[in-house]
Scaffold this motif. Structure first.
Motif, PDB file in Angstrom:
ATOM      1  N   TRP A   1       0.864  -1.185   0.000  1.00  0.00           N
ATOM      2  CA  TRP A   1       0.000   0.000   0.000  1.00  0.00           C
ATOM      3  C   TRP A   1       0.897   1.231   0.000  1.00  0.00           C
TER       4      TRP A   1
ATOM      5  N   THR B   1      -4.939   4.326   1.248  1.00  0.00           N
ATOM      6  CA  THR B   1      -5.575   3.230   1.980  1.00  0.00           C
ATOM      7  C   THR B   1      -6.277   2.343   0.962  1.00  0.00           C
TER       8      THR B   1
ATOM      9  N   LEU C   1      -0.077  -0.150   6.561  1.00  0.00           N
ATOM     10  CA  LEU C   1      -1.171   0.207   7.454  1.00  0.00           C
ATOM     11  C   LEU C   1      -0.619   0.563   8.829  1.00  0.00           C
ATOM     12  N   SER C   2      -1.248   1.516   9.454  1.00  0.00           N
ATOM     13  CA  SER C   2      -0.880   1.841  10.823  1.00  0.00           C
ATOM     14  C   SER C   2      -1.530   0.847  11.774  1.00  0.00           C
TER      15      SER C   2
ATOM     16  N   ALA D   1      -5.422   1.027  12.106  1.00  0.00           N
ATOM     17  CA  ALA D   1      -6.307   0.693  10.986  1.00  0.00           C
ATOM     18  C   ALA D   1      -7.380  -0.294  11.445  1.00  0.00           C
TER      19      ALA D   1
ATOM     20  N   ALA E   1      -6.231  -4.265  13.005  1.00  0.00           N
ATOM     21  CA  ALA E   1      -5.061  -3.864  12.229  1.00  0.00           C
ATOM     22  C   ALA E   1      -4.087  -5.025  12.087  1.00  0.00           C
TER      23      ALA E   1
ATOM     24  N   LEU F   1      -5.360  -7.349   9.368  1.00  0.00           N
ATOM     25  CA  LEU F   1      -5.179  -6.752   8.052  1.00  0.00           C
ATOM     26  C   LEU F   1      -3.708  -6.748   7.643  1.00  0.00           C
ATOM     27  N   ARG F   2      -2.832  -6.506   8.590  1.00  0.00           N
ATOM     28  CA  ARG F   2      -1.409  -6.406   8.272  1.00  0.00           C
ATOM     29  C   ARG F   2      -0.786  -7.773   7.963  1.00  0.00           C
TER      30      ARG F   2
ATOM     31  N   VAL G   1     -11.874  -0.789   4.710  1.00  0.00           N
ATOM     32  CA  VAL G   1     -10.684  -0.550   5.518  1.00  0.00           C
ATOM     33  C   VAL G   1     -10.551   0.949   5.755  1.00  0.00           C
ATOM     34  N   THR G   2     -10.358   1.306   7.004  1.00  0.00           N
ATOM     35  CA  THR G   2     -10.201   2.710   7.386  1.00  0.00           C
ATOM     36  C   THR G   2      -8.876   2.889   8.116  1.00  0.00           C
ATOM     37  N   ASP G   3      -8.118   3.923   7.714  1.00  0.00           N
ATOM     38  CA  ASP G   3      -6.840   4.189   8.353  1.00  0.00           C
ATOM     39  C   ASP G   3      -6.528   5.672   8.215  1.00  0.00           C
TER      40      ASP G   3
ATOM     41  N   THR H   1     -10.549   5.839   3.668  1.00  0.00           N
ATOM     42  CA  THR H   1     -11.386   4.634   3.581  1.00  0.00           C
ATOM     43  C   THR H   1     -11.305   4.039   2.183  1.00  0.00           C
TER      44      THR H   1
END
Length: 599
Positions: free
Chosen positions: A24, A29, A122-123, A126, A152, A155-156, A185-187, A191
């Protein structure tokens, strides 16, 4: 490349899989969700194209998880004959999709694979959200738990998901069988979404060319009774039926399983009329993963009074939950809240639902059912015929007292282009054989002579009865009308049909006609070359039963061997034959990948 691993997802298996990583970009995002869109049983990058749509050629598939893999659903014997629908609602509500857990490693295979690939960038704040629409048709599991949110960390590192279907397709006007799953996914305030579309696997009816693996037949309780309008002693002589059916079954290598009736309803021994077997399949690595789904017949009877009706689903249908539901075997029902009129309700049975095998233009075959002035319950009929991949053919069976499609035709193998034809009841042939017997000096020969039947007419008596002959000829004309529809629908030629002698008469109590002599085509296909038929007990000429000999010759020409079953007292006098009193769970391998060759 990431793969969905079926079976028990052990730590060793998970560790052996090296997931792809989605990069990413900084300040962006992204969301990525994959399903088995190309139907190869795996979830890979090759599935990304067209994932948001569904067609006959491409699109992910999931199962309605209606079996009971850990046998946790029990049936209280004391409730088998309870009036009212409450017990039936409770029985149908218990299956693997009714709870929010994966019911063991076998149940894990019933979940459709979804995949969220691992992503960089991603943080740790996320979040991911999974939305299913319609929400009541499926749920998603992640790491063994029902998942609506993804962390998160998930997702990571990437996460494998399993989608559990919660119901079969029942009415296309209310739900077309498809769902969408959206990953959001929101970070850091950004979105992104990804959407995949899936369809529930249709219920596909088996056909009589497929080898029977298990033969099911009714068995009475000792001293049972039940209020059924049968002649005294009927059904009876179960031992003779069981002995001859057992011999036929052993010759084919199938398993024979008896289903014992409810205490007071043992005379309801019509296994064919209690349910219609089907399968539901989805792609799996190397082929298909298949679940048997038994469609309960749509009979609802009135156990109340005219002033206070009490609609009650046919109690014998409850035996499916007791004896047959289990690992990889589910039971579904679509029952009306009110009882159908008696004449119509007779059409709400499995004996009225048959299947034509595949042929040109119909790679999965077609559902065949009977209706006319009398009609099956719309909800039950839609469940059986509305799955979308076995277009139905309807013939008029309203002229029959019972009204089932299996009373006049049966699929048998043939050495023709399509590999099959129809064995059909031929009233004219029956009359012809009687006249030939009379001319041969056998006019005094009795039908049913070697049975305990209280009625044993001679050949001369039948041929002297003008009303008998008129009813038989009327049946022939009705069957001609059915065959005109079937020949047009299938492309079969009239000279390809296998004609079997059956003499028809008026039913003594119900409006319509019935088979006076056992319906020879109303038997049970054990394999495509072995057929268990009701012994006709026809007149003998020179010591030879002319009905039996004629049927053997006709079927032998198609490569089918007949095994004779004694069902005269057990089912014929009650209005049915071997087929009606049995059912079969068939080997559907080779035809279970219904998603192939779709147009």
């Amino acid at each position: 490349m990431r793969r969905w691993v079926t079976g028990l997802a052990t730590a060793a298996v998970v560790a052996a899989s090296t997931p792809a990583t989605v990069a990413w970009g900084a300040g962006t995002t992204n969301a990525e969700l994959r399903a088995d869109v190309n139907r190869d049983g795996l979830v890979t990058r090759a599935d990304e194209a067209g994932e948001g749509s569904w067609s006959g050629q491409r699109g992910a598939i999931f199962l309605a998880n209606v079996d009971d893999d850990e046998r946790r659903c029990s049936v209280d014997p004391a409730t088998l004959e309870d009036p009212g629908p409450a017990v039936d609602t409770k029985l149908a509500a218990c299956n693997d999709s009714a709870d929010e857990r994966i019911n063991g490693p076998r149940d894990l295979k019933d979940l459709a694979p979804l995949d969220v690939p691992a992503a960089r960038g991603l943080s740790r704040s996320a979040t991911g959200r999974l939305d299913v629409v319609p929400a009541d048709k499926a749920r998603i599991f992640a790491d063994g738990q029902v998942a609506e949110e993804l962390s998160a960390d998930q997702l990571r590192r990437g996460v494998r998901l399993g989608l559990e279907g919660r119901d079969v397709l029942r009415d296309r006007a209310k739900w077309d069988g498809t769902i969408t799953v959206t990953l959001t996914v929101t970070d850091h305030g950004r979105t992104a979404t990804d959407v995949v579309k899936l369809r529930v696997a249709p219920l596909m009816l088996q056909n009589d060319l497929q080898r029977a693996e298990t033969i099911l037949a009714g068995k009475p309780n000792q001293g049972g009774g039940g209020e059924f309008p049968y002649p005294p002693g009927v059904p009876g002589e179960w031992d003779a039926f069981a002995k001859t059916l057992g011999k036929a079954t052993r010759s084919s290598g199938a398993k024979l399983q008896y289903v014992q009736g409810t205490p007071n309803g043992w005379k309801d021994m019509w296994l064919q009329d209690t349910f219609e077997p089907a399968t539901a399949s989805m792609p799996a690595a190397g082929g298909a993963h298949t679940m048997r789904v038994l469609i309960r017949s749509g009979n609802v009877w009135d156990f109340g009074t005219p002033e206070e009706p009490l609609p009650t689903p046919r109690p014998a249908g409850r035996l499916l939950f007791r004896d047959l539901r289990g690992p990889d075997v589910g039971v579904v029902q679509e029952l009306s809240p009110t009882a159908s009129p008696d004449a119509d309700d007779l059409l709400n049975m499995g004996g009225n639902i048959e299947t034509l095998p595949p042929y040109a233009g119909y790679p999965n075959g077609r559902v065949l059912y009977g209706a006319g002035e009398r009609k099956p319950d719309p909800g039950f009929l839609e469940l059986v015929t509305g799955q979308g991949f076995q277009d139905p053919v309807r013939v008029d069976t309203s002229w029959l007292a019972i009204g089932h499609a299996d009373e006049t035709t049966h699929v048998v193998r043939a050495d023709n282009a399509r590999g099959w034809t129809l064995a059909v009841a031929d009233p004219r042939l029956a009359e012809k054989l009687l006249r030939e017997a009379q001319r041969a000096g056998a006019g005094n020969e009795k039908l049913f002579a070697d049975t305990n039947s209280p009625r044993k007419p001679t050949v001369d008596e039948i041929l002297a009865d003008g009303k008998h002959l008129a009813n038989n000829r009327a049946a022939a004309e009705h069957i001609d009308e059915q065959l005109a529809i079937l020949v047009k629908a299938t492309g079969l030629r009239s000279d390809e049909l296998v004609r079997l002698p059956v003499f028809f008469e008026a039913h003594p109590e119900l409006p319509g006609l019935r088979a006076m002599t056992p319906g020879l085509m109303n038997g049970l296909s054990l394999t495509d070359r072995q057929f268990a038929a009701p012994d006709p007990h026809g007149p003998k000429v020179g010591g030879v039963d002319v009905f039996k000999a004629t049927a053997e010759r006709a079927l032998r020409r198609t490569g089918v061997r007949v095994h004779w079953v004694e069902n005269f007292f057990w089912s014929h006098l009650g209005g049915g034959e071997v087929h009606c009193a049995t059912n079969a769970l068939r080997d559907t391998r080779g035809s279970d990948r219904w998603w192939l060759d779709q147009v």
